[in-house]
Motif scaffolding. Sequence first.
Motif, PDB file in Angstrom:
ATOM      1  N   UNK A  88       9.164  -2.708   1.132  1.00  0.00           N
ATOM      2  CA  UNK A  88      10.386  -2.144   0.549  1.00  0.00           C
ATOM      3  C   UNK A  88      10.495  -0.645   0.792  1.00  0.00           C
ATOM      4  N   UNK A  89       9.338   0.026   0.974  1.00  0.00           N
ATOM      5  CA  UNK A  89       9.366   1.468   1.254  1.00  0.00           C
ATOM      6  C   UNK A  89       9.740   1.764   2.701  1.00  0.00           C
ATOM      7  N   UNK A  90       9.746   0.724   3.558  1.00  0.00           N
ATOM      8  CA  UNK A  90      10.180   0.903   4.935  1.00  0.00           C
ATOM      9  C   UNK A  90       9.079   0.900   5.978  1.00  0.00           C
ATOM     10  N   UNK A  91       7.824   0.689   5.578  1.00  0.00           N
ATOM     11  CA  UNK A  91       6.727   0.676   6.539  1.00  0.00           C
ATOM     12  C   UNK A  91       6.291  -0.764   6.809  1.00  0.00           C
ATOM     13  N   UNK A  92       5.448  -0.942   7.833  1.00  0.00           N
ATOM     14  CA  UNK A  92       4.908  -2.266   8.139  1.00  0.00           C
ATOM     15  C   UNK A  92       3.382  -2.168   8.199  1.00  0.00           C
ATOM     16  N   UNK A  93       2.723  -3.144   7.627  1.00  0.00           N
ATOM     17  CA  UNK A  93       1.264  -3.174   7.605  1.00  0.00           C
ATOM     18  C   UNK A  93       0.770  -4.017   8.772  1.00  0.00           C
TER      19      UNK A  93
ATOM     20  N   UNK B 189       6.680   3.920  10.507  1.00  0.00           N
ATOM     21  CA  UNK B 189       5.475   4.138   9.711  1.00  0.00           C
ATOM     22  C   UNK B 189       4.674   2.848   9.652  1.00  0.00           C
ATOM     23  N   UNK B 190       3.401   2.939  10.038  1.00  0.00           N
ATOM     24  CA  UNK B 190       2.578   1.746  10.230  1.00  0.00           C
ATOM     25  C   UNK B 190       1.200   1.957   9.613  1.00  0.00           C
ATOM     26  N   UNK B 191       0.765   0.997   8.821  1.00  0.00           N
ATOM     27  CA  UNK B 191      -0.636   0.944   8.403  1.00  0.00           C
ATOM     28  C   UNK B 191      -1.410   0.280   9.538  1.00  0.00           C
ATOM     29  N   UNK B 192      -2.397   0.976  10.065  1.00  0.00           N
ATOM     30  CA  UNK B 192      -3.149   0.438  11.186  1.00  0.00           C
ATOM     31  C   UNK B 192      -4.377   1.280  11.465  1.00  0.00           C
TER      32      UNK B 192
ATOM     33  N   UNK C 203       1.285  -6.910  18.398  1.00  0.00           N
ATOM     34  CA  UNK C 203       0.644  -7.715  17.363  1.00  0.00           C
ATOM     35  C   UNK C 203      -0.829  -7.324  17.257  1.00  0.00           C
ATOM     36  N   UNK C 204      -1.313  -7.020  16.065  1.00  0.00           N
ATOM     37  CA  UNK C 204      -2.720  -6.633  15.923  1.00  0.00           C
ATOM     38  C   UNK C 204      -3.683  -7.803  16.086  1.00  0.00           C
ATOM     39  N   UNK C 205      -3.157  -9.025  16.114  1.00  0.00           N
ATOM     40  CA  UNK C 205      -4.008 -10.202  16.239  1.00  0.00           C
ATOM     41  C   UNK C 205      -4.208 -10.653  17.679  1.00  0.00           C
TER      42      UNK C 205
ATOM     43  N   UNK D 274       4.188   7.109  13.092  1.00  0.00           N
ATOM     44  CA  UNK D 274       3.043   7.598  12.348  1.00  0.00           C
ATOM     45  C   UNK D 274       2.188   6.428  11.912  1.00  0.00           C
ATOM     46  N   UNK D 275       0.895   6.522  12.174  1.00  0.00           N
ATOM     47  CA  UNK D 275      -0.037   5.446  11.841  1.00  0.00           C
ATOM     48  C   UNK D 275      -1.195   6.010  11.047  1.00  0.00           C
ATOM     49  N   UNK D 276      -1.599   5.288  10.007  1.00  0.00           N
ATOM     50  CA  UNK D 276      -2.758   5.692   9.229  1.00  0.00           C
ATOM     51  C   UNK D 276      -3.397   4.442   8.643  1.00  0.00           C
ATOM     52  N   UNK D 277      -4.712   4.493   8.463  1.00  0.00           N
ATOM     53  CA  UNK D 277      -5.425   3.352   7.903  1.00  0.00           C
ATOM     54  C   UNK D 277      -5.253   3.271   6.390  1.00  0.00           C
TER      55      UNK D 277
END
Length: 287
Positions: free
Chosen positions: A37-42, A151-154, A11-13, A127-130
């Motif tokens: 819906x694209x399969x990634x999590x933010x 795939x993660x936005x982070x 958890x980022x929190x 894979x992680x990218x901001x």
Amino acid sequence: MSISPFQALACPLDGEPLQVDGRVWRCAAGHSFDVAKQGYVNLLPVQQKRSADPGDSKAMVAARRRFLEAGYYQPVADAVSSAVFSHALQDEGDTPLGCLDAGCGEGYYLRGLASAVPEASSLALMGLDISKWAIQAAAKQDDKASPQSRWVVGSNANLPVTSGALDRVLCMFGFPVHREFARVLKPGGLLIQVEAGADHLRELRDIIYPSLKPERDMPLEQPEGFRHLGTETLRYALTLDDGEAVADLLAMTPHFYRASAEGREEAAQLKAITVTVEVRIVRWERV
């Protein structure tokens, strides 16, 4: 050969482990994060953002995808895969080797790694990218029925990964945060850092920065928690024979924003150019 999405998200929190339930990731405290819906999590909370839309723009991501899919940096991808597999792939047992591309862009190098994994080996990829645009592009290229990567936005500054869960971390032309890389790697795990060499794209830089002094290779500084295993320099000449490829190369790099308007205009007139690709691949072991 077995390739699967990495599971040990945090958890980022509050840093607690996340568990997936259908299309939602939750921690014990009740924080929840939906799978898009694209399969990634933010997993980049608003309080960890420095701008409303951080990271590469949609246009930069599209330019990078076109350029990389043309194969111009295939030797770089091959060298990175070799560095990843330079040590024993996994310990005894059936646990997959966990590998994070920290700053993965649209996923080119992680897909290359997946295609290069030896037989009888198991990888769990993330894979992680901001940049949400980069992660959306990466996720769209994965198989939704049987995805290969998580795939993660982070942010590299606060990796949403449980401590000591990874065997490999890649940092490709990105922003290394060594304290976080050390936290998420197992003892004996590898950090593979790819950096631009002094002559990287020198011919293009000479055009867009006519008064800029030549760059110099900076000495290695050993990050805390790591020991240096070795450095490889990859260097080759790359000929771009059409203006679109030249434009994509410029647009996908920070040079596009650093150059003056005159420099960008001069580069836009190019129909062909031969540039030097020079990258330094540094391997660090987590101690």
